[in-house]
Design a protein around this motif. Structure first.
Motif, PDB file in Angstrom:
ATOM      1  N   SER A   1      24.312  15.222  29.967  1.00  0.00           N
ATOM      2  CA  SER A   1      24.502  16.586  29.813  1.00  0.00           C
ATOM      3  C   SER A   1      24.322  17.306  28.423  1.00  0.00           C
ATOM      4  CB  SER A   1      26.092  16.920  30.164  1.00  0.00           C
ATOM      5  OG  SER A   1      26.987  16.383  29.201  1.00  0.00           O
ATOM      6  N   ARG A   2      24.235  16.370  27.575  1.00  0.00           N
ATOM      7  CA  ARG A   2      23.859  16.693  26.311  1.00  0.00           C
ATOM      8  C   ARG A   2      22.408  17.197  26.044  1.00  0.00           C
ATOM      9  NH1 ARG A   2      25.387  13.771  20.791  1.00  0.00           N
ATOM     10  NH2 ARG A   2      27.127  13.318  22.302  1.00  0.00           N
ATOM     11  N   LEU A   3      21.371  16.855  26.909  1.00  0.00           N
ATOM     12  CA  LEU A   3      20.160  17.447  27.126  1.00  0.00           C
ATOM     13  C   LEU A   3      20.056  18.803  27.572  1.00  0.00           C
ATOM     14  CD1 LEU A   3      18.463  14.235  28.499  1.00  0.00           C
ATOM     15  CD2 LEU A   3      18.356  15.032  26.195  1.00  0.00           C
ATOM     16  N   VAL A   4      21.066  19.063  28.500  1.00  0.00           N
ATOM     17  CA  VAL A   4      20.882  20.645  28.972  1.00  0.00           C
ATOM     18  C   VAL A   4      22.046  21.464  28.419  1.00  0.00           C
ATOM     19  CG1 VAL A   4      21.461  22.086  31.115  1.00  0.00           C
ATOM     20  CG2 VAL A   4      20.399  19.737  31.340  1.00  0.00           C
ATOM     21  N   LEU A   5      22.985  21.075  27.893  1.00  0.00           N
ATOM     22  CA  LEU A   5      24.031  22.050  27.283  1.00  0.00           C
ATOM     23  C   LEU A   5      24.032  21.804  25.764  1.00  0.00           C
ATOM     24  CD1 LEU A   5      26.996  21.472  29.612  1.00  0.00           C
ATOM     25  CD2 LEU A   5      25.239  23.243  29.588  1.00  0.00           C
ATOM     26  N   GLY A   6      23.763  20.616  25.110  1.00  0.00           N
ATOM     27  CA  GLY A   6      23.895  20.445  23.761  1.00  0.00           C
ATOM     28  C   GLY A   6      25.059  20.406  23.376  1.00  0.00           C
ATOM     29  N   THR A   7      25.429  20.247  22.063  1.00  0.00           N
ATOM     30  CA  THR A   7      26.991  20.039  21.769  1.00  0.00           C
ATOM     31  C   THR A   7      27.264  20.919  20.490  1.00  0.00           C
ATOM     32  OG1 THR A   7      26.390  18.458  20.167  1.00  0.00           O
ATOM     33  CG2 THR A   7      27.047  17.489  22.458  1.00  0.00           C
ATOM     34  N   THR A   8      26.519  21.766  19.945  1.00  0.00           N
ATOM     35  CA  THR A   8      26.836  22.585  18.857  1.00  0.00           C
ATOM     36  C   THR A   8      26.120  23.789  18.889  1.00  0.00           C
ATOM     37  OG1 THR A   8      25.200  21.605  17.454  1.00  0.00           O
ATOM     38  CG2 THR A   8      27.593  20.589  17.229  1.00  0.00           C
ATOM     39  N   PHE A   9      26.641  24.825  18.380  1.00  0.00           N
ATOM     40  CA  PHE A   9      26.004  26.044  18.316  1.00  0.00           C
ATOM     41  C   PHE A   9      25.427  26.420  17.042  1.00  0.00           C
ATOM     42  CE2 PHE A   9      26.395  30.758  16.989  1.00  0.00           C
ATOM     43  CZ  PHE A   9      25.891  31.142  17.888  1.00  0.00           C
ATOM     44  N   ALA A  10      24.163  26.727  17.187  1.00  0.00           N
ATOM     45  CA  ALA A  10      23.290  27.142  16.130  1.00  0.00           C
ATOM     46  C   ALA A  10      22.527  28.544  16.173  1.00  0.00           C
ATOM     47  CB  ALA A  10      22.308  26.229  15.783  1.00  0.00           C
ATOM     48  N   VAL A  11      23.101  29.400  14.910  1.00  0.00           N
ATOM     49  CA  VAL A  11      22.432  30.802  15.137  1.00  0.00           C
ATOM     50  C   VAL A  11      20.899  30.737  15.446  1.00  0.00           C
ATOM     51  CG1 VAL A  11      22.092  32.860  13.831  1.00  0.00           C
ATOM     52  CG2 VAL A  11      24.325  31.821  14.171  1.00  0.00           C
ATOM     53  N   PRO A  12      20.301  29.833  14.563  1.00  0.00           N
ATOM     54  CA  PRO A  12      18.614  29.781  14.898  1.00  0.00           C
ATOM     55  C   PRO A  12      18.266  29.687  16.270  1.00  0.00           C
ATOM     56  CG  PRO A  12      19.253  28.685  12.861  1.00  0.00           C
ATOM     57  CD  PRO A  12      20.607  29.122  13.456  1.00  0.00           C
ATOM     58  N   ASP A  13      18.832  29.041  17.113  1.00  0.00           N
ATOM     59  CA  ASP A  13      18.692  28.862  18.559  1.00  0.00           C
ATOM     60  C   ASP A  13      18.385  29.911  19.427  1.00  0.00           C
ATOM     61  OD1 ASP A  13      18.615  25.970  18.033  1.00  0.00           O
ATOM     62  OD2 ASP A  13      20.432  25.458  18.904  1.00  0.00           O
ATOM     63  N   ARG A  14      19.359  30.961  18.834  1.00  0.00           N
ATOM     64  CA  ARG A  14      19.225  32.116  19.735  1.00  0.00           C
ATOM     65  C   ARG A  14      17.966  33.020  19.275  1.00  0.00           C
ATOM     66  NH1 ARG A  14      20.203  32.771  23.377  1.00  0.00           N
ATOM     67  NH2 ARG A  14      20.232  35.193  23.079  1.00  0.00           N
ATOM     68  N   VAL A  15      17.339  32.697  18.195  1.00  0.00           N
ATOM     69  CA  VAL A  15      16.397  33.622  17.899  1.00  0.00           C
ATOM     70  C   VAL A  15      15.003  32.762  18.495  1.00  0.00           C
ATOM     71  CG1 VAL A  15      14.626  33.929  15.947  1.00  0.00           C
ATOM     72  CG2 VAL A  15      17.036  34.255  15.645  1.00  0.00           C
ATOM     73  N   ALA A  16      15.146  31.541  18.679  1.00  0.00           N
ATOM     74  CA  ALA A  16      13.958  30.777  19.391  1.00  0.00           C
ATOM     75  C   ALA A  16      14.274  31.012  20.818  1.00  0.00           C
ATOM     76  CB  ALA A  16      14.170  29.213  18.951  1.00  0.00           C
ATOM     77  N   THR A  39      32.596  26.753  22.625  1.00  0.00           N
ATOM     78  CA  THR A  39      33.778  26.042  23.272  1.00  0.00           C
ATOM     79  C   THR A  39      33.542  24.558  22.823  1.00  0.00           C
ATOM     80  OG1 THR A  39      32.863  25.544  25.512  1.00  0.00           O
ATOM     81  CG2 THR A  39      34.088  27.711  24.937  1.00  0.00           C
ATOM     82  N   ASP A  40      34.603  23.565  23.408  1.00  0.00           N
ATOM     83  CA  ASP A  40      34.434  22.308  22.895  1.00  0.00           C
ATOM     84  C   ASP A  40      34.012  21.562  24.087  1.00  0.00           C
ATOM     85  OD1 ASP A  40      36.825  22.772  24.170  1.00  0.00           O
ATOM     86  OD2 ASP A  40      37.972  21.107  23.012  1.00  0.00           O
ATOM     87  N   VAL A  41      33.972  22.289  25.419  1.00  0.00           N
ATOM     88  CA  VAL A  41      33.638  21.630  26.726  1.00  0.00           C
ATOM     89  C   VAL A  41      32.296  20.863  26.632  1.00  0.00           C
ATOM     90  CG1 VAL A  41      33.365  22.196  29.011  1.00  0.00           C
ATOM     91  CG2 VAL A  41      34.964  23.481  27.867  1.00  0.00           C
ATOM     92  N   PRO A  42      31.072  21.323  26.108  1.00  0.00           N
ATOM     93  CA  PRO A  42      30.012  20.553  26.161  1.00  0.00           C
ATOM     94  C   PRO A  42      30.002  19.312  25.377  1.00  0.00           C
ATOM     95  CG  PRO A  42      29.373  22.913  25.608  1.00  0.00           C
ATOM     96  CD  PRO A  42      30.984  22.777  25.637  1.00  0.00           C
ATOM     97  N   ALA A  43      30.731  19.284  24.337  1.00  0.00           N
ATOM     98  CA  ALA A  43      31.077  17.938  23.557  1.00  0.00           C
ATOM     99  C   ALA A  43      31.898  17.056  24.420  1.00  0.00           C
ATOM    100  CB  ALA A  43      31.558  18.270  21.987  1.00  0.00           C
ATOM    101  N   ARG A  44      32.793  17.700  25.240  1.00  0.00           N
ATOM    102  CA  ARG A  44      33.608  16.609  25.927  1.00  0.00           C
ATOM    103  C   ARG A  44      32.808  16.038  27.233  1.00  0.00           C
ATOM    104  NH1 ARG A  44      39.667  19.204  26.459  1.00  0.00           N
ATOM    105  NH2 ARG A  44      40.186  19.418  24.244  1.00  0.00           N
ATOM    106  N   LEU A  45      32.156  17.072  27.646  1.00  0.00           N
ATOM    107  CA  LEU A  45      31.154  16.549  28.730  1.00  0.00           C
ATOM    108  C   LEU A  45      30.138  15.617  28.438  1.00  0.00           C
ATOM    109  CD1 LEU A  45      30.359  19.941  30.895  1.00  0.00           C
ATOM    110  CD2 LEU A  45      31.400  17.906  31.793  1.00  0.00           C
TER     111      LEU A  45
END
Length: 61
Positions: free
Chosen positions: A46-61, A33-39
């Protein structure tokens, strides 16, 4: 009857071990969603906890 300390700590460890991947998955899906970027625009920390973009490799890690 109270549980022995070893059983309590094992149960706590299992809950944490199950909760960490669930929290990680929830954050990754929330990034779709665009909520983390708005926050992050309002509360930069909040960027440190939520990040702002989705990345598939993050799910593997």
């Amino acid at each position: 009857m109270p549980l022995p300390t070893s059983v309590k700590s094992r149960r706590t460890a299992i809950l944490i071990a199950a909760g960490a991947p669930a929290f990680s998955a929830a954050v990754e899906l929330f990034q779709l969603t665009d909520v983390p970027a708005r926050l992050a625009a309002v509360f930069p920390a909040s960027r440190l906890v939520l990040g702002t973009t989705f990345a598939v490799p993050d799910r593997v890690a």
